[in-house]
Design an enzyme around this catalytic site. Structure first.
Site, PDB file in Angstrom:
ATOM      1  N   ASP A 150      66.989 -11.775  58.886  1.00 49.46           N
ATOM      2  CA  ASP A 150      65.527 -11.872  58.801  1.00 49.46           C
ATOM      3  C   ASP A 150      64.931 -10.708  59.590  1.00 49.46           C
ATOM      4  O   ASP A 150      65.337 -10.427  60.715  1.00 49.46           O
ATOM      5  CB  ASP A 150      65.057 -13.215  59.388  1.00 49.46           C
ATOM      6  CG  ASP A 150      63.612 -13.529  59.037  1.00 49.46           C
ATOM      7  OD1 ASP A 150      63.386 -14.540  58.375  1.00 49.46           O
ATOM      8  OD2 ASP A 150      62.715 -12.751  59.436  1.00 49.46           O
ATOM      9  N   ILE A 151      63.963 -10.029  59.001  1.00 51.10           N
ATOM     10  CA  ILE A 151      63.401  -8.825  59.627  1.00 51.10           C
ATOM     11  C   ILE A 151      62.622  -9.170  60.897  1.00 51.10           C
ATOM     12  O   ILE A 151      62.530  -8.343  61.815  1.00 51.10           O
ATOM     13  CB  ILE A 151      62.520  -8.043  58.607  1.00 51.10           C
ATOM     14  CG1 ILE A 151      62.373  -6.599  59.026  1.00 51.10           C
ATOM     15  CG2 ILE A 151      61.181  -8.697  58.379  1.00 51.10           C
ATOM     16  CD1 ILE A 151      63.621  -5.784  58.904  1.00 51.10           C
ATOM     17  N   GLU A 178      56.320 -18.399  52.821  1.00 51.19           N
ATOM     18  CA  GLU A 178      55.932 -16.983  52.814  1.00 51.19           C
ATOM     19  C   GLU A 178      56.494 -16.247  51.595  1.00 51.19           C
ATOM     20  O   GLU A 178      55.771 -15.482  50.948  1.00 51.19           O
ATOM     21  CB  GLU A 178      56.432 -16.328  54.117  1.00 51.19           C
ATOM     22  CG  GLU A 178      55.998 -14.885  54.277  1.00 51.19           C
ATOM     23  CD  GLU A 178      56.618 -14.240  55.519  1.00 51.19           C
ATOM     24  OE1 GLU A 178      56.830 -14.926  56.539  1.00 51.19           O
ATOM     25  OE2 GLU A 178      56.891 -13.033  55.449  1.00 51.19           O
ATOM     26  N   HIS A 196      65.395 -19.820  49.642  1.00 54.71           N
ATOM     27  CA  HIS A 196      66.261 -19.287  50.705  1.00 54.71           C
ATOM     28  C   HIS A 196      66.457 -20.320  51.798  1.00 54.71           C
ATOM     29  O   HIS A 196      65.622 -21.200  51.997  1.00 54.71           O
ATOM     30  CB  HIS A 196      65.694 -17.989  51.294  1.00 54.71           C
ATOM     31  CG  HIS A 196      64.305 -18.085  51.812  1.00 54.71           C
ATOM     32  ND1 HIS A 196      63.207 -18.039  50.976  1.00 54.71           N
ATOM     33  CD2 HIS A 196      63.815 -18.246  53.069  1.00 54.71           C
ATOM     34  CE1 HIS A 196      62.095 -18.151  51.704  1.00 54.71           C
ATOM     35  NE2 HIS A 196      62.438 -18.283  52.987  1.00 54.71           N
ATOM     36  N   HIS A 249      67.264 -20.596  55.953  1.00 52.85           N
ATOM     37  CA  HIS A 249      67.315 -19.892  57.238  1.00 52.85           C
ATOM     38  C   HIS A 249      68.514 -20.414  58.034  1.00 52.85           C
ATOM     39  O   HIS A 249      68.642 -21.632  58.218  1.00 52.85           O
ATOM     40  CB  HIS A 249      66.059 -20.186  58.074  1.00 52.85           C
ATOM     41  CG  HIS A 249      64.773 -19.679  57.506  1.00 52.85           C
ATOM     42  ND1 HIS A 249      64.148 -18.543  57.980  1.00 52.85           N
ATOM     43  CD2 HIS A 249      63.967 -20.165  56.522  1.00 52.85           C
ATOM     44  CE1 HIS A 249      63.007 -18.353  57.319  1.00 52.85           C
ATOM     45  NE2 HIS A 249      62.877 -19.326  56.423  1.00 52.85           N
TER      46      HIS A 249
END
Ligand code: 5GP
Length: 131
Positions: free
Chosen positions: A29-30, A88, A93, A95
């Site tokens: 994750d960025i 978002e 996905h 996490h």
């Protein structure tokens, strides 16, 4: 229009990749909530995880388990926390977050921006352990 995660999967946008197979892609994750925070996505573009077919959802979770096992080896932590939000980015996905305490999972405490070299090193360390 392709989602940002499809663009990452296709290499149009760079990512710190940690694992891949024919149907799934995992990358850091960025803006992680904790170092090593990884996103696991199906290559098939589906906007919501519970729109995946049963087998697709099962396969995504089994792939996430393999990524989590690699993270356990690469990152010092007590557990790999698992969460699904999806507010978002409209591309299903999971996490995966290395945690030592419950608050390491809190998304509302502010996210991190880590040094690119540290991100690259973490991704490489996890990738090395991926089986
Ligand atoms: P969610 O959709 O689950 O609410 O959050 C999407 C997650 O994707 C966020 O944690 C956010 O930091 C991450 N994210 C959004 N855009 C990018 C991107 O371009 N690259 C990466 N690596 N992560 C992203």
């Amino acid at each position: 229009m392709a989602t940002i995660f499809t663009k990452i999967i296709n290499g149009e946008i760079p990512s710190y990749k940690v694992a891949e197979d024919d149907k799934h892609y995992a990358f850091l994750d960025i803006n992680p909530v904790a170092p090593g925070h990884t996103l696991v996505v199906p290559k098939k573009e589906v906007d919501y995880i519970f729109k995946l077919e049963d087998q697709e959802l099962a396969d995504l979770n089994v792939f996430a388990k393999r990524v989590a096992k690699a993270m356990e080896k690469a990152m010092p932590c007590k557990r790999i926390g698992v969460t699904v939000i999806g507010l978002e980015v409209p591309h299903a996905h999971i996490h995966l977050i290395p945690i030592n305490k419950e608050s390491d999972m809190y998304f509302n405490k502010g996210k991190l921006t880590l040094d690119p070299k540290d991100m690259a090193d973490m991704a490489q360390a996890i990738a090395k352990e991926f089986k």
